[in-house]
Motif scaffolding. Sequence first.
Motif, PDB file in Angstrom:
ATOM      1  N   HIS A 165       7.452  11.529  -3.678  1.00 36.22           N
ATOM      2  CA  HIS A 165       6.528  11.936  -2.641  1.00 36.22           C
ATOM      3  C   HIS A 165       7.200  11.825  -1.295  1.00 36.22           C
ATOM      4  CE1 HIS A 165       2.664  12.358  -0.585  1.00 36.22           C
ATOM      5  NE2 HIS A 165       2.284  12.897  -1.710  1.00 36.22           N
ATOM      6  N   LEU A 212       6.659  11.404   2.250  1.00 38.69           N
ATOM      7  CA  LEU A 212       5.726  11.096   3.315  1.00 38.69           C
ATOM      8  C   LEU A 212       6.507  10.379   4.405  1.00 38.69           C
ATOM      9  CD1 LEU A 212       2.777   9.895   1.179  1.00 38.69           C
ATOM     10  CD2 LEU A 212       2.530  11.535   3.026  1.00 38.69           C
ATOM     11  N   HIS A 255       3.090   4.854   7.459  1.00 41.09           N
ATOM     12  CA  HIS A 255       2.430   4.246   6.317  1.00 41.09           C
ATOM     13  C   HIS A 255       2.876   2.805   6.147  1.00 41.09           C
ATOM     14  CE1 HIS A 255       1.909   8.511   5.331  1.00 41.09           C
ATOM     15  NE2 HIS A 255       0.741   8.081   4.864  1.00 41.09           N
ATOM     16  N   ALA A 272       2.447  -0.549   3.525  1.00 47.68           N
ATOM     17  CA  ALA A 272       1.950  -1.063   2.252  1.00 47.68           C
ATOM     18  C   ALA A 272       1.631  -2.540   2.429  1.00 47.68           C
ATOM     19  CB  ALA A 272       2.992  -0.879   1.170  1.00 47.68           C
ATOM     20  N   GLY A 302      -1.003  -4.315  -2.292  1.00 48.72           N
ATOM     21  CA  GLY A 302      -0.293  -3.083  -2.579  1.00 48.72           C
ATOM     22  C   GLY A 302      -0.915  -1.821  -2.019  1.00 48.72           C
ATOM     23  N   LEU A 303      -2.072  -1.940  -1.379  1.00 48.84           N
ATOM     24  CA  LEU A 303      -2.733  -0.753  -0.842  1.00 48.84           C
ATOM     25  C   LEU A 303      -1.889  -0.140   0.266  1.00 48.84           C
ATOM     26  CD1 LEU A 303      -5.426   0.942  -0.815  1.00 48.84           C
ATOM     27  CD2 LEU A 303      -6.077  -0.468   1.122  1.00 48.84           C
ATOM     28  N   VAL A 304      -1.725   1.180   0.206  1.00 45.60           N
ATOM     29  CA  VAL A 304      -0.999   1.887   1.252  1.00 45.60           C
ATOM     30  C   VAL A 304      -2.011   2.441   2.246  1.00 45.60           C
ATOM     31  CG1 VAL A 304       0.470   3.856   1.772  1.00 45.60           C
ATOM     32  CG2 VAL A 304       0.894   2.498  -0.274  1.00 45.60           C
ATOM     33  N   SER A 305      -1.843   2.101   3.510  1.00 41.52           N
ATOM     34  CA  SER A 305      -2.760   2.640   4.507  1.00 41.52           C
ATOM     35  C   SER A 305      -1.974   3.312   5.626  1.00 41.52           C
ATOM     36  CB  SER A 305      -3.658   1.534   5.056  1.00 41.52           C
ATOM     37  OG  SER A 305      -2.899   0.415   5.420  1.00 41.52           O
ATOM     38  N   ARG A 306      -2.698   4.190   6.354  1.00 44.57           N
ATOM     39  CA  ARG A 306      -2.062   4.925   7.437  1.00 44.57           C
ATOM     40  C   ARG A 306      -2.366   4.178   8.726  1.00 44.57           C
ATOM     41  NH1 ARG A 306      -2.817  11.058   6.720  1.00 44.57           N
ATOM     42  NH2 ARG A 306      -4.964  10.357   6.521  1.00 44.57           N
ATOM     43  N   PRO A 333      -1.757   3.848  13.214  1.00 46.70           N
ATOM     44  CA  PRO A 333      -1.447   4.663  14.377  1.00 46.70           C
ATOM     45  C   PRO A 333       0.047   4.624  14.724  1.00 46.70           C
ATOM     46  CG  PRO A 333      -2.699   2.717  15.001  1.00 46.70           C
ATOM     47  CD  PRO A 333      -2.688   2.770  13.514  1.00 46.70           C
ATOM     48  N   LEU A 367      -2.599  -5.337  12.834  1.00 47.33           N
ATOM     49  CA  LEU A 367      -3.217  -4.543  11.780  1.00 47.33           C
ATOM     50  C   LEU A 367      -3.514  -5.428  10.586  1.00 47.33           C
ATOM     51  CD1 LEU A 367      -0.732  -1.554  11.912  1.00 47.33           C
ATOM     52  CD2 LEU A 367      -2.973  -1.694  12.976  1.00 47.33           C
ATOM     53  N   SER A 368      -4.657  -5.173   9.979  1.00 51.72           N
ATOM     54  CA  SER A 368      -4.920  -5.909   8.752  1.00 51.72           C
ATOM     55  C   SER A 368      -5.308  -4.946   7.642  1.00 51.72           C
ATOM     56  CB  SER A 368      -6.007  -6.964   8.969  1.00 51.72           C
ATOM     57  OG  SER A 368      -7.161  -6.341   9.460  1.00 51.72           O
ATOM     58  N   LEU A 411      -0.968  -7.007   8.171  1.00 48.01           N
ATOM     59  CA  LEU A 411       0.057  -6.078   7.696  1.00 48.01           C
ATOM     60  C   LEU A 411       1.303  -6.164   8.568  1.00 48.01           C
ATOM     61  CD1 LEU A 411      -2.013  -2.836   6.991  1.00 48.01           C
ATOM     62  CD2 LEU A 411      -1.031  -4.371   5.302  1.00 48.01           C
ATOM     63  N   HIS A 461       5.306  -4.377   8.922  1.00 49.64           N
ATOM     64  CA  HIS A 461       6.216  -3.365   8.411  1.00 49.64           C
ATOM     65  C   HIS A 461       7.264  -4.040   7.526  1.00 49.64           C
ATOM     66  CE1 HIS A 461       8.449   0.271   8.166  1.00 49.64           C
ATOM     67  NE2 HIS A 461       9.496  -0.237   8.790  1.00 49.64           N
ATOM     68  N   ARG A 462       7.812  -5.143   8.024  1.00 47.76           N
ATOM     69  CA  ARG A 462       8.764  -5.959   7.280  1.00 47.76           C
ATOM     70  C   ARG A 462       8.382  -7.415   7.485  1.00 47.76           C
ATOM     71  NH1 ARG A 462       9.348  -2.027   5.264  1.00 47.76           N
ATOM     72  NH2 ARG A 462      11.064  -0.571   5.197  1.00 47.76           N
ATOM     73  N   ASP A 489      -6.591   3.442   8.531  1.00 46.48           N
ATOM     74  CA  ASP A 489      -7.347   4.338   7.655  1.00 46.48           C
ATOM     75  C   ASP A 489      -6.996   4.072   6.200  1.00 46.48           C
ATOM     76  OD1 ASP A 489      -8.363   5.652   9.835  1.00 46.48           O
ATOM     77  OD2 ASP A 489      -6.685   7.072   9.899  1.00 46.48           O
ATOM     78  N   LEU A 502       7.792   5.349  -0.700  1.00 45.26           N
ATOM     79  CA  LEU A 502       6.433   5.801  -0.994  1.00 45.26           C
ATOM     80  C   LEU A 502       6.472   6.815  -2.123  1.00 45.26           C
ATOM     81  CD1 LEU A 502       4.680   6.507   2.403  1.00 45.26           C
ATOM     82  CD2 LEU A 502       3.876   4.968   0.635  1.00 45.26           C
ATOM     83  N   GLN A 528      -1.911  -6.098  -8.435  1.00 49.00           N
ATOM     84  CA  GLN A 528      -2.306  -4.780  -7.935  1.00 49.00           C
ATOM     85  C   GLN A 528      -3.387  -4.147  -8.802  1.00 49.00           C
ATOM     86  OE1 GLN A 528       0.739  -2.292  -6.538  1.00 49.00           O
ATOM     87  NE2 GLN A 528       1.779  -3.964  -5.502  1.00 49.00           N
TER      88      GLN A 528
END
Lengths: 215, 204
Positions: free
Chosen positions: A6, A8, A12, A14, A19-23, A25, A32-33, A41, A43-44, B3, B20, B197
């Motif tokens: 994929h 992308l 994004h 994770a 493990g949820l991937v969120s978008r 700003p 960010l949580s 959250l 990035h690293r 989001d 990803l 997960q």
Amino acid sequence: MSAASHSLAGNHLACHTCGLVSRHPEVLTARLSCPRCGVELHHRIPRSVSRSWAFLVAAMMLYIPANLLPIMHVTSLGKTRSDTILSGAEYLLVHGMWPLALIVFVASVLVPVVKILILAYLLISVQRRSPGRAMERLRLYRFTEFVGRWSMVDVFVVTVLVALVHLGNVAEIEAGLGAVFFAGVVVLTMFAAQTFDPRLIWDNVRAHAARHTTE
Amino acid sequence: MVDHFHSKHSLVACHECDELQRLPAERERGRVRCLRCGCVLHHAGRDAIAAPLALGLAALVLFVLSNAFPLLDFGLHGRHDSTYLLAGIRELFNQDMPLLASVVLFTTIIAPLLHISLLIYLYLPLALGRRPPAFAKALRLVQTILPWSMLEIFLLGVLVAGVKLAEQATIVAGPAAWSLGLLVFVLSAAATQVHPQRLWERVA
Ligand SMILES: [Zn+2]
């Protein structure tokens, strides 16, 4: 079975925990949580390289007294003998228990050194932004994570011995300072491995690839 | 600020290389591996609730047995004595080694007990169809505590200590040594059964 590729770009994150991937700003100003589990959250892992180095350097310093100081003192019939990690392994070897001698030597002497060297190499390669041999480096990282805990075996041997021989009343075994330093080495290298973020290896691969496509 | 991604269950980021990728829609069996680095992204299959719960309960019983019975039996000149898991830790405290004693206490008693308790705490409500309170915290704690539970290494330590003393005295493995062996087996089986997960997808 493999995942479908994929493409992308950016934006994004994770979640480390669920493990949820969120978008997120474009500009990362606010904290960010994760919308699912609520953990913060990143990035690293924050300050991964410097914190990992700190644990690793501390482990290197403790490794010296851990090997030089005795891990236990055995007193029997009025005589006291002190054993370091190496002399303990040597004792097993001399008494014909070479498989155990090998286990103790590998777990206590070899594994900590190899782990410290591998982590140092990984940290340096990430700092030098090296894109090469990423897969091999990741394998090395997984190896150190898996194998590092086993160095604790000698600390446990001392724990069992101090209780047993005390009960027998024929000899007295006391834990030595070397055992404290040794446990410190194991704990610190575990922290060093846990604060190292293996994704930093791949960031350099990605940056390198991006540089080549724009050139 | 953040989001949800639209197809939230199919998009994953590798936890080791951050690539990803979309999981295949058809993922009934086996494991899905990362395209780039090959680490396991997803364990497909049915959500096992009964198995981890049963393993957790069995582990609790074995943990109690491992602490209640002697670990090794020490015999010399017709005299016998035996030692318990906690006796060594107490002896280290008595020898003014509080730091060493704490590390051993944490890795052989506290961390395994926490691991077992959390397994039961998470899976008992799930088996009854409820989401346990503080689910996120509990699951995160399991992931953190796992590397610090070192019973399998302790067992190797017991073996080495036993062999070392076997020259001077008669050493016999006590009931706790056997239950500890079983406990190590049960806990590692439980570790392969818990997939954070997948649990998240279940309760979300
Ligand atoms: Zn990956």
